[in-house]
Write a protein that holds these residues in place. Structure first.
Motif, PDB file in Angstrom:
ATOM      1  N   TYR A  15      50.736  59.278  50.752  1.00 26.91           N
ATOM      2  CA  TYR A  15      49.909  59.790  51.856  1.00 26.91           C
ATOM      3  C   TYR A  15      48.459  59.939  51.394  1.00 26.91           C
ATOM      4  O   TYR A  15      47.525  59.641  52.140  1.00 26.91           O
ATOM      5  CB  TYR A  15      50.428  61.149  52.346  1.00 26.91           C
ATOM      6  CG  TYR A  15      51.612  61.065  53.292  1.00 26.91           C
ATOM      7  CD1 TYR A  15      51.470  60.532  54.576  1.00 26.91           C
ATOM      8  CD2 TYR A  15      52.868  61.516  52.917  1.00 26.91           C
ATOM      9  CE1 TYR A  15      52.545  60.443  55.441  1.00 26.91           C
ATOM     10  CE2 TYR A  15      53.957  61.429  53.773  1.00 26.91           C
ATOM     11  CZ  TYR A  15      53.788  60.886  55.042  1.00 26.91           C
ATOM     12  OH  TYR A  15      54.851  60.791  55.891  1.00 26.91           O
ATOM     13  N   GLN A  16      48.307  60.389  50.146  1.00 27.34           N
ATOM     14  CA  GLN A  16      46.947  60.582  49.626  1.00 27.34           C
ATOM     15  C   GLN A  16      46.207  59.229  49.512  1.00 27.34           C
ATOM     16  O   GLN A  16      45.037  59.120  49.872  1.00 27.34           O
ATOM     17  CB  GLN A  16      47.005  61.268  48.262  1.00 27.34           C
ATOM     18  CG  GLN A  16      45.654  61.744  47.778  1.00 27.34           C
ATOM     19  CD  GLN A  16      45.735  63.013  46.969  1.00 27.34           C
ATOM     20  OE1 GLN A  16      46.779  63.400  46.490  1.00 27.34           O
ATOM     21  NE2 GLN A  16      44.625  63.688  46.813  1.00 27.34           N
ATOM     22  N   GLU A  17      46.930  58.208  49.012  1.00 32.19           N
ATOM     23  CA  GLU A  17      46.335  56.871  48.890  1.00 32.19           C
ATOM     24  C   GLU A  17      45.949  56.302  50.256  1.00 32.19           C
ATOM     25  O   GLU A  17      44.868  55.753  50.439  1.00 32.19           O
ATOM     26  CB  GLU A  17      47.313  55.915  48.194  1.00 32.19           C
ATOM     27  CG  GLU A  17      47.379  56.082  46.681  1.00 32.19           C
ATOM     28  CD  GLU A  17      46.006  55.969  46.031  1.00 32.19           C
ATOM     29  OE1 GLU A  17      45.289  54.989  46.300  1.00 32.19           O
ATOM     30  OE2 GLU A  17      45.622  56.891  45.277  1.00 32.19           O
ATOM     31  N   LEU A  18      46.881  56.423  51.225  1.00 31.22           N
ATOM     32  CA  LEU A  18      46.619  55.936  52.586  1.00 31.22           C
ATOM     33  C   LEU A  18      45.389  56.623  53.176  1.00 31.22           C
ATOM     34  O   LEU A  18      44.535  55.997  53.800  1.00 31.22           O
ATOM     35  CB  LEU A  18      47.825  56.217  53.496  1.00 31.22           C
ATOM     36  CG  LEU A  18      49.113  55.427  53.245  1.00 31.22           C
ATOM     37  CD1 LEU A  18      50.249  56.006  54.087  1.00 31.22           C
ATOM     38  CD2 LEU A  18      48.927  53.962  53.579  1.00 31.22           C
ATOM     39  N   THR A  19      45.316  57.940  52.950  1.00 36.61           N
ATOM     40  CA  THR A  19      44.203  58.726  53.491  1.00 36.61           C
ATOM     41  C   THR A  19      42.893  58.343  52.810  1.00 36.61           C
ATOM     42  O   THR A  19      41.847  58.253  53.450  1.00 36.61           O
ATOM     43  CB  THR A  19      44.466  60.233  53.325  1.00 36.61           C
ATOM     44  OG1 THR A  19      45.727  60.551  53.917  1.00 36.61           O
ATOM     45  CG2 THR A  19      43.388  61.058  54.013  1.00 36.61           C
ATOM     46  N   ASN A  20      42.953  58.103  51.489  1.00 33.25           N
ATOM     47  CA  ASN A  20      41.748  57.681  50.759  1.00 33.25           C
ATOM     48  C   ASN A  20      41.134  56.431  51.370  1.00 33.25           C
ATOM     49  O   ASN A  20      39.921  56.350  51.589  1.00 33.25           O
ATOM     50  CB  ASN A  20      42.093  57.385  49.287  1.00 33.25           C
ATOM     51  CG  ASN A  20      41.978  58.615  48.410  1.00 33.25           C
ATOM     52  OD1 ASN A  20      41.171  59.494  48.658  1.00 33.25           O
ATOM     53  ND2 ASN A  20      42.802  58.691  47.382  1.00 33.25           N
ATOM     54  N   VAL A  21      41.989  55.448  51.658  1.00 35.53           N
ATOM     55  CA  VAL A  21      41.517  54.190  52.241  1.00 35.53           C
ATOM     56  C   VAL A  21      40.948  54.446  53.639  1.00 35.53           C
ATOM     57  O   VAL A  21      39.853  53.985  53.976  1.00 35.53           O
ATOM     58  CB  VAL A  21      42.663  53.152  52.303  1.00 35.53           C
ATOM     59  CG1 VAL A  21      42.242  51.920  53.099  1.00 35.53           C
ATOM     60  CG2 VAL A  21      43.095  52.761  50.900  1.00 35.53           C
ATOM     61  N   ALA A  22      41.705  55.202  54.457  1.00 34.68           N
ATOM     62  CA  ALA A  22      41.290  55.450  55.847  1.00 34.68           C
ATOM     63  C   ALA A  22      39.996  56.244  55.922  1.00 34.68           C
ATOM     64  O   ALA A  22      39.102  55.927  56.711  1.00 34.68           O
ATOM     65  CB  ALA A  22      42.400  56.192  56.595  1.00 34.68           C
ATOM     66  N   MET A  23      39.869  57.270  55.073  1.00 38.91           N
ATOM     67  CA  MET A  23      38.661  58.098  55.161  1.00 38.91           C
ATOM     68  C   MET A  23      37.465  57.348  54.585  1.00 38.91           C
ATOM     69  O   MET A  23      36.326  57.588  54.991  1.00 38.91           O
ATOM     70  CB  MET A  23      38.853  59.442  54.486  1.00 38.91           C
ATOM     71  CG  MET A  23      38.884  59.435  52.998  1.00 38.91           C
ATOM     72  SD  MET A  23      39.168  61.100  52.372  1.00 38.91           S
ATOM     73  CE  MET A  23      38.541  60.888  50.717  1.00 38.91           C
ATOM     74  N   GLY A  24      37.727  56.398  53.676  1.00 32.36           N
ATOM     75  CA  GLY A  24      36.649  55.550  53.172  1.00 32.36           C
ATOM     76  C   GLY A  24      36.082  54.693  54.292  1.00 32.36           C
ATOM     77  O   GLY A  24      34.864  54.536  54.428  1.00 32.36           O
ATOM     78  N   GLN A  25      36.997  54.143  55.125  1.00 29.24           N
ATOM     79  CA  GLN A  25      36.557  53.335  56.270  1.00 29.24           C
ATOM     80  C   GLN A  25      35.777  54.195  57.269  1.00 29.24           C
ATOM     81  O   GLN A  25      34.748  53.772  57.808  1.00 29.24           O
ATOM     82  CB  GLN A  25      37.777  52.705  56.958  1.00 29.24           C
ATOM     83  CG  GLN A  25      38.476  51.662  56.097  1.00 29.24           C
ATOM     84  CD  GLN A  25      39.831  51.239  56.653  1.00 29.24           C
ATOM     85  OE1 GLN A  25      40.327  51.822  57.613  1.00 29.24           O
ATOM     86  NE2 GLN A  25      40.427  50.230  56.049  1.00 29.24           N
ATOM     87  N   ALA A  26      36.284  55.420  57.495  1.00 29.97           N
ATOM     88  CA  ALA A  26      35.617  56.324  58.428  1.00 29.97           C
ATOM     89  C   ALA A  26      34.236  56.721  57.897  1.00 29.97           C
ATOM     90  O   ALA A  26      33.252  56.754  58.646  1.00 29.97           O
ATOM     91  CB  ALA A  26      36.470  57.574  58.650  1.00 29.97           C
ATOM     92  N   ALA A  27      34.164  56.997  56.596  1.00 31.20           N
ATOM     93  CA  ALA A  27      32.882  57.380  55.985  1.00 31.20           C
ATOM     94  C   ALA A  27      31.885  56.237  56.057  1.00 31.20           C
ATOM     95  O   ALA A  27      30.690  56.446  56.284  1.00 31.20           O
ATOM     96  CB  ALA A  27      33.104  57.798  54.529  1.00 31.20           C
TER      97      ALA A  27
END
Length: 203
Positions: A15-27
């Motif tokens: 979940y942490q890895e998935l979130t890292n990728v997603a929040m990177g895209q959002a950022a």
């Protein structure tokens, strides 16, 4: 409470890895919108009881006065709620970066809040969905409050679930006073369905 109640350690890391990728895209999208550098934190993954939501919200931001938007999303039998909280001091800097020239009225602040929420919530949810091959449909954003006390927001939390997976992401913009907290909540039932997708990725 141990997160092992509904997710194990391997799932939590995933979940942490998935979130890292997603929040990177959002950022990245936010950085383009504001033409500024967005500082990326480590997302916090936890399992909370409904009664702990108050604590999670109050721990999410140290500011007493905040403005917040929430937006539901659903797809593949998985439903969740995204909540974006802004410290009120952020609006002047947001307006400046977005080249907003009019007076900073409550309506103008609401527009800035909704624009930013649309970028961050949308990109984050789609980023997680893309990795899990889930198409999430988003509901209409709802304003929970402007310039309100944290205690007023906390009352929002009692919506029928007992346990939820909470993903907390704290965004800051370098060199300006902009801070916001994105909280994603997945109900226990949804986490079971998500875990199946996660386990498939882990195999």
């Amino acid at each position: 409470m141990s997160a092992a109640a509904i997710i194990n350690e391997d799932q939590r890391d995933c979940y942490q890895e998935l979130t890292n990728v997603a929040m990177g895209q959002a950022a990245d999208r936010l950085a383009r919108l504001l033409n500024a550098y967005v500082v990326l934190p480590i997302p916090k993954i936890s399992v909370i009881e409904n009664s702990d939501l108050n604590m999670a919200l109050q721990g999410a931001t140290s500011d007493s006065s905040v403005s917040a938007v929430c937006q539901g999303f659903i797809g593949a039998g998985i439903s969740g709620e995204a909540m974006l909280m802004f410290n009120d001091a952020s609006f002047a800097s947001l307006a400046s970066l977005m080249k907003y020239s009019g007076p900073l009225t409550q309506a103008a602040e609401l527009e800035l809040l909704m624009d930013t929420a649309s970028v961050l919530i949308g990109a984050c949810i789609h980023g997680i969905g893309d990795q899990l091959e889930i198409v999430f449909n988003q509901g209409h954003p709802v304003v929970l409050g402007q310039h309100c006390d944290m205690a007023d927001l906390v009352a929002y939390g009692n919506n029928g679930w007992e346990k939820a997976l909470a993903i907390e992401i704290h965004y800051t913009i370098e060199h300006v006073n902009i801070e916001c907290e994105l909280l994603l909540l997945f109900t226990e039932e949804s986490v079971r369905a998500l875990n199946k997708k996660i386990d498939y990725l882990l195999d």
